[in-house]
Design a protein around this motif. Structure first.
Motif, PDB file in Angstrom:
ATOM      1  N   SER A 461     -38.701  -4.470  34.779  1.00  0.00           N
ATOM      2  CA  SER A 461     -37.705  -5.523  34.535  1.00  0.00           C
ATOM      3  C   SER A 461     -38.372  -6.891  34.421  1.00  0.00           C
ATOM      4  CB  SER A 461     -36.673  -5.541  35.658  1.00  0.00           C
ATOM      5  OG  SER A 461     -37.314  -5.611  36.933  1.00  0.00           O
ATOM      6  N   PRO A 462     -39.138  -7.125  33.352  1.00  0.00           N
ATOM      7  CA  PRO A 462     -39.870  -8.393  33.239  1.00  0.00           C
ATOM      8  C   PRO A 462     -38.992  -9.595  32.931  1.00  0.00           C
ATOM      9  CG  PRO A 462     -40.182  -7.095  31.253  1.00  0.00           C
ATOM     10  CD  PRO A 462     -39.446  -6.218  32.227  1.00  0.00           C
ATOM     11  N   PHE A 463     -37.746  -9.373  32.538  1.00  0.00           N
ATOM     12  CA  PHE A 463     -36.848 -10.492  32.239  1.00  0.00           C
ATOM     13  C   PHE A 463     -35.990 -10.907  33.440  1.00  0.00           C
ATOM     14  CE2 PHE A 463     -37.798  -8.608  28.139  1.00  0.00           C
ATOM     15  CZ  PHE A 463     -38.003  -9.706  27.322  1.00  0.00           C
ATOM     16  N   VAL A 464     -36.077 -10.129  34.526  1.00  0.00           N
ATOM     17  CA  VAL A 464     -35.202 -10.349  35.676  1.00  0.00           C
ATOM     18  C   VAL A 464     -35.980 -11.017  36.797  1.00  0.00           C
ATOM     19  CG1 VAL A 464     -33.673  -9.258  37.346  1.00  0.00           C
ATOM     20  CG2 VAL A 464     -33.858  -8.330  35.028  1.00  0.00           C
ATOM     21  N   ALA A 465     -35.423 -12.120  37.289  1.00  0.00           N
ATOM     22  CA  ALA A 465     -36.043 -12.825  38.420  1.00  0.00           C
ATOM     23  C   ALA A 465     -35.662 -12.122  39.711  1.00  0.00           C
ATOM     24  CB  ALA A 465     -35.587 -14.282  38.438  1.00  0.00           C
ATOM     25  N   THR A 466     -36.635 -11.500  40.361  1.00  0.00           N
ATOM     26  CA  THR A 466     -36.411 -10.838  41.640  1.00  0.00           C
ATOM     27  C   THR A 466     -37.492 -11.290  42.613  1.00  0.00           C
ATOM     28  OG1 THR A 466     -37.805  -8.925  41.149  1.00  0.00           O
ATOM     29  CG2 THR A 466     -35.493  -8.809  40.444  1.00  0.00           C
ATOM     30  N   ALA A 467     -37.252 -11.037  43.883  1.00  0.00           N
ATOM     31  CA  ALA A 467     -38.231 -11.406  44.894  1.00  0.00           C
ATOM     32  C   ALA A 467     -39.538 -10.655  44.692  1.00  0.00           C
ATOM     33  CB  ALA A 467     -37.662 -11.128  46.284  1.00  0.00           C
ATOM     34  N   SER A 468     -39.447  -9.385  44.309  1.00  0.00           N
ATOM     35  CA  SER A 468     -40.665  -8.591  44.124  1.00  0.00           C
ATOM     36  C   SER A 468     -41.435  -9.008  42.879  1.00  0.00           C
ATOM     37  CB  SER A 468     -40.310  -7.098  44.048  1.00  0.00           C
ATOM     38  OG  SER A 468     -39.419  -6.853  42.979  1.00  0.00           O
ATOM     39  N   ASN A 469     -40.732  -9.528  41.865  1.00  0.00           N
ATOM     40  CA  ASN A 469     -41.395  -9.963  40.634  1.00  0.00           C
ATOM     41  C   ASN A 469     -41.959 -11.368  40.736  1.00  0.00           C
ATOM     42  OD1 ASN A 469     -40.539  -7.555  39.621  1.00  0.00           O
ATOM     43  ND2 ASN A 469     -39.103  -8.387  38.132  1.00  0.00           N
ATOM     44  N   ALA A 470     -41.487 -12.144  41.712  1.00  0.00           N
ATOM     45  CA  ALA A 470     -41.805 -13.575  41.767  1.00  0.00           C
ATOM     46  C   ALA A 470     -43.302 -13.829  41.865  1.00  0.00           C
ATOM     47  CB  ALA A 470     -41.072 -14.228  42.927  1.00  0.00           C
ATOM     48  N   VAL A 471     -44.017 -12.960  42.555  1.00  0.00           N
ATOM     49  CA  VAL A 471     -45.451 -13.182  42.730  1.00  0.00           C
ATOM     50  C   VAL A 471     -46.176 -13.146  41.392  1.00  0.00           C
ATOM     51  CG1 VAL A 471     -45.937 -10.722  43.116  1.00  0.00           C
ATOM     52  CG2 VAL A 471     -47.492 -12.457  44.013  1.00  0.00           C
ATOM     53  N   PHE A 472     -45.618 -12.408  40.421  1.00  0.00           N
ATOM     54  CA  PHE A 472     -46.266 -12.293  39.116  1.00  0.00           C
ATOM     55  C   PHE A 472     -45.832 -13.388  38.148  1.00  0.00           C
ATOM     56  CE2 PHE A 472     -46.023  -7.828  40.704  1.00  0.00           C
ATOM     57  CZ  PHE A 472     -47.370  -7.698  40.973  1.00  0.00           C
ATOM     58  N   ALA A 473     -44.887 -14.217  38.559  1.00  0.00           N
ATOM     59  CA  ALA A 473     -44.395 -15.291  37.694  1.00  0.00           C
ATOM     60  C   ALA A 473     -45.156 -16.591  37.906  1.00  0.00           C
ATOM     61  CB  ALA A 473     -42.902 -15.525  37.943  1.00  0.00           C
ATOM     62  N   GLN A 474     -46.083 -16.602  38.819  1.00  0.00           N
ATOM     63  CA  GLN A 474     -46.795 -17.830  39.146  1.00  0.00           C
ATOM     64  C   GLN A 474     -47.861 -18.136  38.101  1.00  0.00           C
ATOM     65  OE1 GLN A 474     -48.347 -17.284  43.096  1.00  0.00           O
ATOM     66  NE2 GLN A 474     -46.334 -16.896  43.991  1.00  0.00           N
ATOM     67  N   ALA A 475     -47.904 -19.404  37.688  1.00  0.00           N
ATOM     68  CA  ALA A 475     -48.937 -19.856  36.772  1.00  0.00           C
ATOM     69  C   ALA A 475     -50.277 -19.880  37.492  1.00  0.00           C
ATOM     70  CB  ALA A 475     -48.597 -21.251  36.247  1.00  0.00           C
ATOM     71  N   PRO A 476     -51.380 -19.828  36.757  1.00  0.00           N
ATOM     72  CA  PRO A 476     -52.693 -19.887  37.414  1.00  0.00           C
ATOM     73  C   PRO A 476     -52.908 -21.232  38.087  1.00  0.00           C
ATOM     74  CG  PRO A 476     -52.919 -20.108  35.043  1.00  0.00           C
ATOM     75  CD  PRO A 476     -51.495 -19.743  35.299  1.00  0.00           C
ATOM     76  N   PRO A 477     -53.769 -21.296  39.076  1.00  0.00           N
ATOM     77  CA  PRO A 477     -54.036 -22.570  39.741  1.00  0.00           C
ATOM     78  C   PRO A 477     -54.534 -23.617  38.757  1.00  0.00           C
ATOM     79  CG  PRO A 477     -55.033 -20.728  40.940  1.00  0.00           C
ATOM     80  CD  PRO A 477     -54.543 -20.180  39.641  1.00  0.00           C
ATOM     81  N   ALA A 478     -54.104 -24.841  38.944  1.00  0.00           N
ATOM     82  CA  ALA A 478     -54.539 -25.931  38.075  1.00  0.00           C
ATOM     83  C   ALA A 478     -56.050 -26.077  38.154  1.00  0.00           C
ATOM     84  CB  ALA A 478     -53.854 -27.236  38.485  1.00  0.00           C
ATOM     85  N   GLY A 479     -56.638 -26.313  36.994  1.00  0.00           N
ATOM     86  CA  GLY A 479     -58.087 -26.507  36.959  1.00  0.00           C
ATOM     87  C   GLY A 479     -58.883 -25.227  37.029  1.00  0.00           C
ATOM     88  N   GLY A 480     -58.205 -24.088  36.942  1.00  0.00           N
ATOM     89  CA  GLY A 480     -58.909 -22.806  36.982  1.00  0.00           C
ATOM     90  C   GLY A 480     -59.687 -22.570  35.703  1.00  0.00           C
ATOM     91  N   PRO A 481     -60.465 -21.505  35.672  1.00  0.00           N
ATOM     92  CA  PRO A 481     -61.305 -21.243  34.498  1.00  0.00           C
ATOM     93  C   PRO A 481     -60.488 -20.774  33.302  1.00  0.00           C
ATOM     94  CG  PRO A 481     -61.417 -19.390  36.017  1.00  0.00           C
ATOM     95  CD  PRO A 481     -60.615 -20.463  36.709  1.00  0.00           C
ATOM     96  N   HIS A 482     -61.031 -21.025  32.109  1.00  0.00           N
ATOM     97  CA  HIS A 482     -60.443 -20.429  30.911  1.00  0.00           C
ATOM     98  C   HIS A 482     -60.985 -19.001  30.802  1.00  0.00           C
ATOM     99  CE1 HIS A 482     -58.955 -19.874  26.848  1.00  0.00           C
ATOM    100  NE2 HIS A 482     -60.166 -19.446  26.516  1.00  0.00           N
ATOM    101  N   TYR A 483     -60.097 -18.047  30.818  1.00  0.00           N
ATOM    102  CA  TYR A 483     -60.531 -16.666  30.863  1.00  0.00           C
ATOM    103  C   TYR A 483     -61.061 -16.198  29.516  1.00  0.00           C
ATOM    104  CZ  TYR A 483     -58.874 -16.032  35.569  1.00  0.00           C
ATOM    105  OH  TYR A 483     -58.737 -16.128  36.935  1.00  0.00           O
ATOM    106  N   ARG A 484     -62.195 -15.528  29.567  1.00  0.00           N
ATOM    107  CA  ARG A 484     -62.732 -14.850  28.401  1.00  0.00           C
ATOM    108  C   ARG A 484     -62.451 -13.364  28.544  1.00  0.00           C
ATOM    109  NH1 ARG A 484     -68.511 -15.483  26.659  1.00  0.00           N
ATOM    110  NH2 ARG A 484     -68.972 -14.819  28.783  1.00  0.00           N
ATOM    111  N   THR A 485     -62.161 -12.738  27.437  1.00  0.00           N
ATOM    112  CA  THR A 485     -61.881 -11.307  27.447  1.00  0.00           C
ATOM    113  C   THR A 485     -62.887 -10.605  26.552  1.00  0.00           C
ATOM    114  OG1 THR A 485     -60.251 -11.670  25.712  1.00  0.00           O
ATOM    115  CG2 THR A 485     -59.429 -11.525  27.959  1.00  0.00           C
ATOM    116  N   PHE A 486     -63.017  -9.305  26.755  1.00  0.00           N
ATOM    117  CA  PHE A 486     -64.083  -8.545  26.093  1.00  0.00           C
ATOM    118  C   PHE A 486     -63.511  -7.276  25.485  1.00  0.00           C
ATOM    119  CE2 PHE A 486     -65.700 -11.062  29.550  1.00  0.00           C
ATOM    120  CZ  PHE A 486     -66.821 -11.684  29.014  1.00  0.00           C
TER     121      PHE A 486
END
Length: 489
Positions: A461-486
Motif C-alpha cells: 500500500s504505497p499510496f496509504v499513509a500508515t504508521a508502519s509505512n511512515a518510516v519509509f516516507a522520510q527524505a534522506p538527511p540533508a547534506g547526505g551523499p548523492h547516491y551512485r548506482t551500478f
C-alpha cells in the motif's frame, strides 16, 4: 499450472538452448506468494527444497525448457551487434489465471553463449535492489517486470571486490526488446524478421493483426506503449539509468533494474548511474531517448513497412514524429492528475511552473506532491497552524493560483474529495535510495532480512499513509551523499 514455450518456435538464431549452472549452497531470500498465486504456480514450489532447487538453477523443472535469448543493442549510443542474455535464462511461459502469457526467467543463473567471457552471475545486492524496486513499480501502477523469488547462491562473485551471489526469478509479459528486432534485422533475414514481428503482434497486439499495414501499426503501438510508460516513470520521479535499446521492451513494460533510482530533491538533470558520465539517461532526457530508441526499432522494421526503402522511411518517420504529441498527452494526464487538474495546455503550464519552482528550491519530489494534497485539508481549516511547503513568495503565489484553479474546475466536490483523488496519484513513499542501500547492506553484510521484509510488506500500500509505512516516507538527511548506482554486471 499451464506452461508453454512459444518463443522457441521462432528460428534458431533467436536463442540458444542452455541449462543453468548449479550453485553450491542455495537458500531462500524471498518468495512472492501473491505473484505465485496469480501465476497458478504449484504450492510445492513455494519456499520448499524443490522450489529452491528450481529457482537456484540446481534442478530443471519438468515444465521448463531453458534458453538464452539473442539480441543486439545500442549501449550509450554505440551499437553492440551481438549481446543476448549473458546471465539470464527463460525457463518457460506461464499462462496465468487471467489467461495472460508471462515469461518466467532466472537472472544470474550462470554463463550462456552470450556471456562474452562473463561469469553469468549476479551479486546479491543487485538482486535485492531489483526485487524491491520492480515490486515497488508494480505497486505504484507502473507496467513492470515482477520479482517471483530471490535466493542466495552460497557462492561469491568477483566484481571490484568479492561479493555474495544471488539469483532473481523475474516475470514479464515478455523479454522481447527493441534490440531483438535490431539483431534479426542485421542478419538480413527477412523471413525471420517477419516471423518475429508476427509473433509480437500475436502475443502483445493481437487486435492489430488484421490491419491493412500491420507492421506499421505495430510500430505505432510500441510508440504509444513507450510514451505511456515513460510518462509514468516521470510522474513518480523514476530514473531508469540505462535506457539502451536492449533494455527497452516492445510490450511497454519496465525491465532491467540495474542503476535505477528515484529522485529525492527534484533536479531534472539527475543522473544516478556510475557509468553515465555525460548524462545521456538523465531524468529529463528519458522522453527524447525513448524516441531515439524507437527510431532504431523503425530502422529494423523498414523492410516490412514497404519494399521501396524511401517510402518505408517516410512511413516510419511519420509515426515517429507522432511520439512527442503522444508523450505530451500522457505527461499531461499523469501530472495533472497529481494536482487534481484537468489535462490541458493551461494546466500543463501550471504543472511546469511547479516543477521549475521545485528545482530552484530543491524540494523533495514525492513529499512536495503529498504535502500539496495535505494543504487542501489545511485550506478547509484555516484555524489550524499550517507548515508551509515553501516560504518562498513565488511558491506561495503559485499555490494560490493552483487553489483558485481547483475551485474553478470543481465548484461542488470540494477539497476533501480532491485530496482523496490526489492521494491516489501521489505515493506516500517510494523506494528511497538511502533506504534501499540500507536494506542491501543489512542483507549482504549482516544476513539480516528484517528491513527487507518490512519494506516488501509496506509495498502492498504505497499510496496509504500508515504508521508502519511512515518510516519509509522520510527524505534522506540533508547534506547526505548523492547516491551512485551500478549495473551489477
Amino acid at each position: 499450472m499451464q506452461t508453454e514455450h512459444s518463443y522457441s518456435t521462432l528460428p534458431a538464431e533467436f536463442y540458444s538452448l542452455c541449462a543453468a549452472t548449479p550453485v553450491a549452497a542455495p537458500k531462500w531470500l524471498a518468495f512472492n506468494h501473491e505473484l505465485a498465486a496469480e501465476l497458478g504456480l504449484d504450492a510445492a514450489l513455494c519456499e520448499t527444497e524443490q522450489g529452491l532447487a528450481i529457482f537456484s538453477g540446481n534442478q530443471q523443472a519438468p515444465w521448463s525448457k531453458p534458453l538464452a535469448q539473442a539480441y543486439s543493442g545500442h549501449q550509450f549510443g554505440q551499437l553492440s551487434p551481438r549481446l543476448g542474455d549473458g546471465r539470464a535464462l527463460l525457463l518457460a511461459e506461464i499462462i496465468d489465471k487471467k489467461g495472460q502469457r508471462r515469461d518466467i526467467q532466472l537472472k544470474g543463473a550462470g554463463p550462456t553463449p552470450y556471456s562474452r567471457r562473463g561469469d553469468g552471475r549476479s551479486a546479491l545486492g543487485p538482486v535485492v535492489r531489483e526485487y524491491l524496486v520492480s515490486e515497488a513499480m508494480h505497486a505504484l501502477g507502473v507496467p513492470s517486470s515482477r520479482a517471483l523469488a530471490a535466493v542466495y547462491t552460497g557462492e561469491p562473485v568477483y566484481r571490484d571486490q568479492r561479493l555474495p551471489g544471488g539469483i532473481l526469478t523475474r516475470v514479464a509479459a515478455s523479454h522481447i526488446r527493441i534490440g531483438t528486432f535490431q539483431y534479426v534485422a542485421m542478419l538480413q533475414d527477412l523471413p525471420a524478421l517477419q516471423q518475429l514481428a508476427d509473433y509480437v503482434l500475436q502475443r502483445h497486439y493481437p487486435e492489430l493483426q488484421q490491419e491493412a499495414e500491420p507492421y506499421l501499426a505495430l510500430l505505432r503501438a510500441v510508440c504509444q506503449a513507450q510514451a505511456a510508460l515513460v510518462a509514468h516513470w516521470m510522474s513518480v520521479g523514476f530514473v531508469h539509468g540505462v535506457m539502451n535499446t536492449d533494455n527497452m521492451t516492445v510490450s511497454g513494460e519496465t525491465i532491467d533494474y540495474g542503476p535505477c533510482a528515484f529522485i529525492d530533491s527534484y533536479d531534472p538533470h539527475t543522473v544516478f548511474s556510475s557509468i553515465d558520465h555525460q548524462g545521456r539517461y538523465a531524468y529529463k532526457n528519458q522522453p527524447a531517448i525513448t524516441q531515439w530508441n524507437l527510431a532504431r526499432l523503425a530502422e529494423a522494421l523498414l523492410p516490412l513497412l514497404h519494399p521501396d526503402e524511401p517510402t518505408a522511411v517516410a512511413l516510419a518517420t511519420e509515426v515517429l514524429n507522432e511520439f512527442p504529441t503522444l508523450y505530451q498527452q500522457q505527461w499531461q494526464q499523469r501530472f495533472c492528475a497529481k494536482l487534481a487538474l484537468t489535462p490541458g495546455a493551461e494546466n500543463a503550464a501550471l504543472v511546469q511552473q511547479l516543477l521549475d519552482l521545485m528545482a530552484q528550491q530543491q524540494l523533495d519530489f514525492t513529499l512536495t506532491f503529498r504535502q500539496l494534497s495535505q494543504s487542501l485539508t489545511d485550506a478547509l481549516t484555516p484555524e489550524r497552524p499550517t507548515t508551509p511547503i515553501s516560504h518562498d513568495a513565488a511558491f506561495l503565489q503559485w499555490h494560490h493560483h493552483w487553489l483558485a484553479q481547483l475551485q474553478l474546475e470543481n465548484p461542488k466536490p470540494g477539497f476533501v474529495a480532491l485530496q482523496a483523488q490526489m492521494d491516489q496519484h501521489n505515493p506516500f513513499f517510494i523506494p528511497r535510495n538511502h533506504q534501499i542501500e540500507q536494506i542491501i547492506s543489512q542483507v549482504v553484510q549482516q544476513d539480516d532480512l528484517t528491513l527487507f521484509q518490512q519494506f516488501a510488506k509496506a509495498l502492498q500500500s504505497p499510496f496509504v499513509a500508515t504508521a508502519s509505512n511512515a518510516v519509509f516516507a522520510q527524505a534522506p538527511p540533508a547534506g547526505g551523499p548523492h547516491y551512485r548506482t551500478f549495473c551489477g554486471t
